[in-house]
Design a protein around this motif. Structure first.
Motif, PDB file in Angstrom:
ATOM      1  N   GLN A   1       1.017  -1.242  -0.026  1.00 50.86           N
ATOM      2  CA  GLN A   1       0.038  -0.119   0.022  1.00 50.86           C
ATOM      3  C   GLN A   1       0.892   1.050  -0.080  1.00 50.86           C
ATOM      4  O   GLN A   1       2.009   1.112   0.375  1.00 50.86           O
ATOM      5  N   PRO A   2       0.186   2.405  -0.333  1.00 49.25           N
ATOM      6  CA  PRO A   2       1.191   3.457  -0.318  1.00 49.25           C
ATOM      7  C   PRO A   2       1.764   3.952   1.028  1.00 49.25           C
ATOM      8  O   PRO A   2       1.206   3.734   2.008  1.00 49.25           O
ATOM      9  N   CYS A   3       3.101   4.466   0.919  1.00 52.45           N
ATOM     10  CA  CYS A   3       3.631   4.785   2.117  1.00 52.45           C
ATOM     11  C   CYS A   3       4.122   3.937   2.948  1.00 52.45           C
ATOM     12  O   CYS A   3       4.565   4.366   4.265  1.00 52.45           O
ATOM     13  N   LEU A   4       4.039   2.610   2.836  1.00 52.34           N
ATOM     14  CA  LEU A   4       4.704   1.517   3.789  1.00 52.34           C
ATOM     15  C   LEU A   4       5.152   0.615   3.053  1.00 52.34           C
ATOM     16  O   LEU A   4       5.063   0.081   1.879  1.00 52.34           O
ATOM     17  N   GLU A   5       6.457   0.068   3.654  1.00 50.78           N
ATOM     18  CA  GLU A   5       7.166  -1.031   2.901  1.00 50.78           C
ATOM     19  C   GLU A   5       6.052  -2.254   2.821  1.00 50.78           C
ATOM     20  O   GLU A   5       5.355  -2.646   3.815  1.00 50.78           O
ATOM     21  N   PRO A   6       6.431  -3.156   1.725  1.00 54.47           N
ATOM     22  CA  PRO A   6       5.515  -4.211   1.489  1.00 54.47           C
ATOM     23  C   PRO A   6       5.941  -5.400   2.592  1.00 54.47           C
ATOM     24  O   PRO A   6       6.771  -5.210   3.546  1.00 54.47           O
ATOM     25  N   ASP A   7       4.700  -6.215   2.942  1.00 53.95           N
ATOM     26  CA  ASP A   7       4.698  -7.264   3.957  1.00 53.95           C
ATOM     27  C   ASP A   7       4.447  -8.442   3.216  1.00 53.95           C
ATOM     28  O   ASP A   7       3.467  -8.694   2.236  1.00 53.95           O
ATOM     29  N   THR A   8       5.120  -9.363   3.690  1.00 54.23           N
ATOM     30  CA  THR A   8       5.336 -10.797   2.974  1.00 54.23           C
ATOM     31  C   THR A   8       4.884 -11.925   4.001  1.00 54.23           C
ATOM     32  O   THR A   8       5.329 -11.804   5.286  1.00 54.23           O
ATOM     33  N   ILE A   9       4.178 -12.981   3.514  1.00 52.85           N
ATOM     34  CA  ILE A   9       3.810 -14.012   4.624  1.00 52.85           C
ATOM     35  C   ILE A   9       3.787 -15.234   3.627  1.00 52.85           C
ATOM     36  O   ILE A   9       3.335 -15.124   2.545  1.00 52.85           O
ATOM     37  N   VAL A  10       4.203 -16.365   4.164  1.00 51.90           N
ATOM     38  CA  VAL A  10       4.539 -17.655   3.259  1.00 51.90           C
ATOM     39  C   VAL A  10       3.715 -18.822   4.291  1.00 51.90           C
ATOM     40  O   VAL A  10       4.212 -19.043   5.480  1.00 51.90           O
ATOM     41  N   LYS A  11       2.758 -19.440   4.115  1.00 53.99           N
ATOM     42  CA  LYS A  11       2.201 -20.436   4.894  1.00 53.99           C
ATOM     43  C   LYS A  11       1.939 -21.637   3.935  1.00 53.99           C
ATOM     44  O   LYS A  11       1.973 -21.585   2.776  1.00 53.99           O
ATOM     45  N   LEU A  12       2.285 -22.988   4.769  1.00 52.05           N
ATOM     46  CA  LEU A  12       1.888 -24.103   3.741  1.00 52.05           C
ATOM     47  C   LEU A  12       0.344 -24.577   4.045  1.00 52.05           C
ATOM     48  O   LEU A  12      -0.229 -24.443   4.917  1.00 52.05           O
ATOM     49  N   VAL A  13       0.001 -24.864   2.674  1.00 49.60           N
ATOM     50  CA  VAL A  13      -1.246 -25.263   2.616  1.00 49.60           C
ATOM     51  C   VAL A  13      -1.179 -26.691   1.913  1.00 49.60           C
ATOM     52  O   VAL A  13      -0.561 -27.212   1.058  1.00 49.60           O
TER      53      VAL A  13
END
Length: 639
Positions: free
Chosen positions: A458-470
């Motif tokens: 989103q604007p003005c913030l660093e991206p955030d990432t998550i990895v989950k096992l499905v």
């Protein structure tokens, strides 16, 4: 309905886990020499030992360092250091005890020792200096250097005038790159917003925007009181106008964090005598106070900003709480929204979860023993924005079923301004391996475990990432039946799904584990396994009239019980040039052998009937056309 819990909280408030605000807003100094101190996101009230030290009738300001340790605070006239002593040269600021947002402290970007203290004056004289300063010296700023006086700080620049006759409104938000801070105020005559940008090089010249209600101060009414507040994400600006100035309204603007310009005005004129306004931590809601003089009742109203349209926002109006105070509003670093107790009360209203709709909001009452005054402490509003946090959930499926993903991410911009990037860890699926939908679905190409990645931006913030096992569960079986089963006219085929599942559904409508069928056609089977995976199989039953001469078929079940049906294990097809057929038990003993395909096994060995069980056969034959047929399989002998 609203959920209320009445508590006298002298020592603590329960901690909220949905906010990750910066610790510069850890210490509050309020009203009649009282305050709040947030420790691990828990708010602890305290009383100052010197009751004359910090009195402020409306809004003051304080600042802590990035660890939450107090640096200094002001009541708009004096500045005190962390030892609660008047800072060197920290007296006689051109402010006032009773200014809605009387002060705002801004750390200079790129410099951890320089702080700008903005003071918003007022034309009403509540001055502690007994008329020794004018009622309104406009908007001024002073500069504190924290490297002076052994780290206790010193005012090195004082009372520099920026605007004459401003209103009592001032708010601030960081620029997107964190290299600057936008500071906005409003004149008390006209419709002019002044927007200043503070950077590492100093305070830039103001940007003037003429928009909204036109103030017309004529000395017959109170000053332009009431709060002005940025949303924590910096996308919106709210300003309230009390009835004393001729209009009762909440004005909402969009704010451009790259240019400092307000636009897209929406006026909400369905509120009564508003004084306070504030946004939710995720910036999806805006709140304002609503005071009814006739009943002495104050309400906190909520408006939903999901659609930027005046009719939609007005229609979303809901009541978040009811009280008697018309005090100002502010967020805390615990994610709660606080309303000040007012001039004569000592109880604050606290909305525990202001991101939610009013039906889900918990309301608490916080006793502070003394009055907080009307105004709320003033901070840079981006200190309070929710963190950007990626998260999701997925339903449990079996192979062949579609996985549905539910996005649980936290963000503080409308969905239209947020991007989602999914990678399902299933490269075999080609272009279907990626999605940009908020809540996508995916049909995995195989069973097993897949590492699914979600990136939120989103604007003005660093991206955030998550990895989950499905996990995609495998089907419990492969094929139960051969593709085709052959029977003679008048005979029946025995379709047996015993021991394959507890819930069985045949296309015939039967739920039995095994069925007899005598009509030619396709029969479908659905099994619901205990693992909740579904399994499907089908078989085609063919009557021998339609079999060509050399086509071979070996039944998989017979019942030598003398009832005239399926009493022999018959092999269909032929004729054959060479033929060998044998039957073995589970220990490998040969029970039957023949070189003539017209000789059938009757289920006996050495003149004795063998028990009902599963037996193994072996076939080696050559057709008249020279095709060799070799086959092994199982035969079920039923009683």
């Amino acid at each position: 309905m609203l959920r209320f819990s009445i508590k006298v909280l002298v020592f603590f408030l329960l901690m909220s886990s949905l906010i990750y605000a910066q610790k510069q807003a850890t210490h509050w100094y309020l009203g009649d020499s009282i305050g709040l101190h947030f420790v691990n996101n828990v708010a602890t009230p305290f009383i100052a030992t010197d009751p004359n030290r910090t009195f402020v009738n409306e809004g003051g300001a304080s600042i802590s360092d990035s660890n939450g340790d107090l640096l200094f605070y002001t009541n708009n006239v004096f500045i005190w250091n962390r030892n609660h002593e008047v800072m060197v040269n920290g007296d006689s600021l051109w402010g006032n005890y009773s200014s809605t947002q009387g002060a705002l402290i801004i750390p200079q970007p790129g410099n951890d020792s320089i702080y700008y203290v903005f003071i918003a004056g007022t034309r009403t004289d509540f001055s502690p200096l007994s008329h020794s300063i004018p009622y309104n010296n406009g908007l001024t700023y002073s500069v504190v250097n924290m490297n002076k006086q052994g780290g206790l700080g010193e005012v090195v620049i004082k009372n520099n005038i920026l605007i004459i006759n401003n209103s009592e409104k001032i708010t601030a938000v960081e620029t997107c790159d964190k290299n600057g801070v936008w500071i906005v105020t409003h004149t008390d005559i006209g419709d002019t917003f002044y927007t200043y940008k503070l950077t590492s090089t100093g305070l830039e010249a103001p940007i003037k925007t003429n928009i909204g209600y036109v103030y017309n101060y004529d000395n017959t009414v109170l000053p332009n009181i009431g709060q002005m507040m940025f949303s924590p994400n910096g996308k919106y600006l709210a300003i309230v106008h009390k009835q004393f100035i001729g209009i009762e309204a909440l004005e909402l603007y969009k704010f451009d964090r790259s240019t400092g310009i307000m636009s897209d005005l929406i006026t909400i004129d369905t509120v009564q005598d508003p004084y306070g306004t504030c946004f939710s931590p995720n910036s999806s809601k805006v709140y304002c106070t609503n005071y009814d003089f006739s009943s002495g009742t104050s309400r906190i109203l909520q408006f939903n900003l999901s659609v930027w349209d005046v009719d939609s926002i007005i229609a979303s109006k809901a009541e978040a709480s009811v009280g008697v105070s018309e005090g100002g509003l502010t967020l805390g670093i615990d994610g709660r929204l606080y309303q000040m107790s007012g001039q004569f009360g000592s109880t604050m209203i606290v909305l525990e979860n202001p991101n939610d709709n009013t039906n889900d909001i918990n309301v608490e009452f916080l006793s502070l023993i003394r009055s907080t005054g009307l105004g709320a402490p003033n901070f840079i509003q981006s200190y309070f924005q929710d963190t950007l946090k990626a998260d999701f959930d997925a339903n449990e499926v079996c192979f062949g079923d579609t996985t549905l993903f539910t996005n649980l991410s936290l963000h503080n911009y409308p969905d239209d301004d947020v991007t989602w990037s999914w990678n399902f860890g299933d490269p075999v699926s080609g272009n279907e391996n990626n999605s940009v939908l908020k809540n996508p679905s995916h049909l995995f190409s195989n069973d097993g475990d897949f590492s699914v990645q979600l990136i939120i931006n989103q604007p003005c913030l660093e991206p955030d990432t998550i990895v989950k096992l499905v996990t995609v569960k495998s089907a419990p079986y492969e094929n139960i039946f051969e593709d085709t089963i052959y029977i003679e006219e008048g005979d029946s085929a025995y379709l047996n799904a015993e021991n394959f599942g507890s819930s069985i559904f045949w296309s015939t409508g039967s739920n039995d584990t095994a069925i007899f069928v005598s009509e030619e056609g396709q029969y479908n089977l659905l099994i619901l396994h205990s693992s909740l995976c579904r399994f499907k199989d089908s078989v085609y039953v063919k009557i021998l009239d339609s079999i060509i001469e050399e086509e071979l078929y070996i039944p998989n079940v017979f019942s030598p019980n003398g009832d005239g049906q399926n009493d022999y294990l018959k092999l269909f097809g032929g004729p054959f040039d060479q033929f060998l057929f044998r039957v073995y038990d589970n220990k490998g003993k040969m029970l039957f052998e023949t070189n003539d395909h017209n000789i059938y096994w009757d289920g006996s060995f050495n003149g004795q009937n063998v028990p009902a069980a599963v037996y193994t056969y072996y076939l080696d034959a050559t057709t008249l056309s020279g095709e060799r047929l070799q086959k092994r399989g199982n035969i079920s002998l039923l009683e």
